[in-house]
Design a protein around this motif. Structure first.
Motif, PDB file in Angstrom:
ATOM      1  N   UNK A  24       0.641  -1.119   0.118  1.00  0.00           N
ATOM      2  CA  UNK A  24      -0.058   0.186  -0.105  1.00  0.00           C
ATOM      3  C   UNK A  24       0.773   1.191  -0.111  1.00  0.00           C
ATOM      4  N   UNK A  25       0.284   2.353  -0.483  1.00  0.00           N
ATOM      5  CA  UNK A  25       1.104   3.539  -0.327  1.00  0.00           C
ATOM      6  C   UNK A  25       0.563   4.280   0.831  1.00  0.00           C
ATOM      7  N   UNK A  26       1.342   5.486   1.051  1.00  0.00           N
ATOM      8  CA  UNK A  26       1.291   6.082   2.367  1.00  0.00           C
ATOM      9  C   UNK A  26      -0.436   6.543   2.718  1.00  0.00           C
ATOM     10  N   UNK A  27      -0.971   7.055   1.471  1.00  0.00           N
ATOM     11  CA  UNK A  27      -2.317   7.722   1.788  1.00  0.00           C
ATOM     12  C   UNK A  27      -3.308   6.631   1.987  1.00  0.00           C
ATOM     13  N   UNK A  28      -2.890   5.532   1.379  1.00  0.00           N
ATOM     14  CA  UNK A  28      -3.852   4.266   1.712  1.00  0.00           C
ATOM     15  C   UNK A  28      -3.800   3.833   3.124  1.00  0.00           C
ATOM     16  N   UNK A  29      -2.421   3.797   3.669  1.00  0.00           N
ATOM     17  CA  UNK A  29      -2.079   3.379   5.026  1.00  0.00           C
ATOM     18  C   UNK A  29      -2.841   4.187   6.005  1.00  0.00           C
ATOM     19  N   UNK A  30      -2.518   5.563   5.705  1.00  0.00           N
ATOM     20  CA  UNK A  30      -2.840   6.688   6.753  1.00  0.00           C
ATOM     21  C   UNK A  30      -4.550   6.429   6.947  1.00  0.00           C
ATOM     22  N   UNK A  31      -5.240   6.406   5.896  1.00  0.00           N
ATOM     23  CA  UNK A  31      -6.711   6.499   5.702  1.00  0.00           C
ATOM     24  C   UNK A  31      -7.291   5.231   6.347  1.00  0.00           C
ATOM     25  N   UNK A  32      -6.536   4.014   5.849  1.00  0.00           N
ATOM     26  CA  UNK A  32      -7.099   2.738   6.693  1.00  0.00           C
ATOM     27  C   UNK A  32      -7.013   2.721   8.041  1.00  0.00           C
ATOM     28  N   UNK A  33      -5.636   3.133   8.674  1.00  0.00           N
ATOM     29  CA  UNK A  33      -5.353   3.079   9.946  1.00  0.00           C
ATOM     30  C   UNK A  33      -5.838   4.338  10.725  1.00  0.00           C
ATOM     31  N   UNK A  34      -6.052   5.459  10.066  1.00  0.00           N
ATOM     32  CA  UNK A  34      -6.767   6.500  10.719  1.00  0.00           C
ATOM     33  C   UNK A  34      -5.782   7.382  11.381  1.00  0.00           C
ATOM     34  N   UNK A  39       2.232  11.261  10.222  1.00  0.00           N
ATOM     35  CA  UNK A  39       2.368  10.238  11.319  1.00  0.00           C
ATOM     36  C   UNK A  39       2.768   8.960  10.852  1.00  0.00           C
ATOM     37  N   UNK A  40       2.040   8.522   9.588  1.00  0.00           N
ATOM     38  CA  UNK A  40       2.373   7.414   9.052  1.00  0.00           C
ATOM     39  C   UNK A  40       3.782   7.261   8.577  1.00  0.00           C
ATOM     40  N   UNK A  41       4.291   8.505   7.877  1.00  0.00           N
ATOM     41  CA  UNK A  41       5.527   8.464   7.430  1.00  0.00           C
ATOM     42  C   UNK A  41       6.637   8.128   8.406  1.00  0.00           C
ATOM     43  N   UNK A  42       6.455   8.627   9.659  1.00  0.00           N
ATOM     44  CA  UNK A  42       7.111   8.444  10.798  1.00  0.00           C
ATOM     45  C   UNK A  42       7.362   7.052  11.156  1.00  0.00           C
ATOM     46  N   UNK A  43       6.120   6.294  11.402  1.00  0.00           N
ATOM     47  CA  UNK A  43       6.068   4.906  11.751  1.00  0.00           C
ATOM     48  C   UNK A  43       6.550   4.125  10.488  1.00  0.00           C
ATOM     49  N   UNK A  44       6.490   4.464   9.105  1.00  0.00           N
ATOM     50  CA  UNK A  44       7.038   3.484   8.090  1.00  0.00           C
ATOM     51  C   UNK A  44       8.612   3.536   8.061  1.00  0.00           C
ATOM     52  N   UNK A  45       8.806   4.964   8.513  1.00  0.00           N
ATOM     53  CA  UNK A  45      10.510   5.124   8.643  1.00  0.00           C
ATOM     54  C   UNK A  45      11.081   4.287   9.638  1.00  0.00           C
ATOM     55  N   UNK A  46      10.559   4.105  10.819  1.00  0.00           N
ATOM     56  CA  UNK A  46      11.047   3.092  11.802  1.00  0.00           C
ATOM     57  C   UNK A  46      10.847   1.797  11.548  1.00  0.00           C
ATOM     58  N   UNK A  47       9.701   1.352  10.978  1.00  0.00           N
ATOM     59  CA  UNK A  47       9.932  -0.093  10.251  1.00  0.00           C
ATOM     60  C   UNK A  47      10.998  -0.367   9.156  1.00  0.00           C
ATOM     61  N   UNK A  48      10.939   0.491   8.339  1.00  0.00           N
ATOM     62  CA  UNK A  48      12.036   0.571   7.440  1.00  0.00           C
ATOM     63  C   UNK A  48      13.280   0.388   7.521  1.00  0.00           C
ATOM     64  N   UNK A  49      13.712   1.129   8.705  1.00  0.00           N
ATOM     65  CA  UNK A  49      14.934   0.977   9.642  1.00  0.00           C
ATOM     66  C   UNK A  49      15.346  -0.180   9.906  1.00  0.00           C
ATOM     67  N   UNK A  50      14.107  -0.750  10.698  1.00  0.00           N
ATOM     68  CA  UNK A  50      14.391  -1.968  11.257  1.00  0.00           C
ATOM     69  C   UNK A  50      14.440  -3.154  10.158  1.00  0.00           C
ATOM     70  N   UNK A  51      14.132  -2.930   8.962  1.00  0.00           N
ATOM     71  CA  UNK A  51      14.337  -3.881   7.978  1.00  0.00           C
ATOM     72  C   UNK A  51      13.149  -4.723   7.872  1.00  0.00           C
ATOM     73  N   UNK A  52      11.970  -4.446   8.334  1.00  0.00           N
ATOM     74  CA  UNK A  52      10.786  -4.792   8.289  1.00  0.00           C
ATOM     75  C   UNK A  52       9.938  -4.774   7.090  1.00  0.00           C
TER      76      UNK A  52
END
Length: 96
Positions: A24-34, A39-52
């Motif tokens: 999914x792209x950022x807007x889809x994730x942000x909308x789905x999760x609310x 904020x979505x980009x912040x969390x995605x960055x942490x997940x990306x840094x962790x290699x997940x």
């Protein structure tokens, strides 16, 4: 940040749950999760840094997808086992 720290956040777990269904792209994730996009980009960055998670581009959109298989096993006493493992998707091959 450790894997436990990254996965100890309910929003990040919700993102991983959504990405386990399909990229999914950022807007889809942000909308789905609310949440908002920032904020979505912040969390995605942490997940990306962790290699997940990883991403790819399609047109102007940046799609995120799972990059690792994540397994959590918790056993009650007397074992009291707590195992959190993240492996590359190809490593859970049946020929092991």
């Amino acid at each position: 940040m450790s894997l436990i720290d990254v996965l100890g956040n309910g929003t990040r777990l919700a993102i991983l749950r959504e990405l386990s269904r399909e990229p999914k792209y950022v807007s889809e994730l942000a909308e789905t999760i609310g949440m908002d996009g920032k904020t979505a980009v912040h969390h995605l960055s942490a997940l990306e840094e962790a290699g997940l998670i990883s991403y790819y581009r399609r047109g102007n959109r940046k799609y995120y997808e799972l990059a690792r298989c994540i397994e959590l096993r918790i056993a009650p006493p007397p074992e009291r086992a707590f195992v959190l493992q993240a492996t590359a998707p190809d490593s859970d091959d049946a020929s092991d």
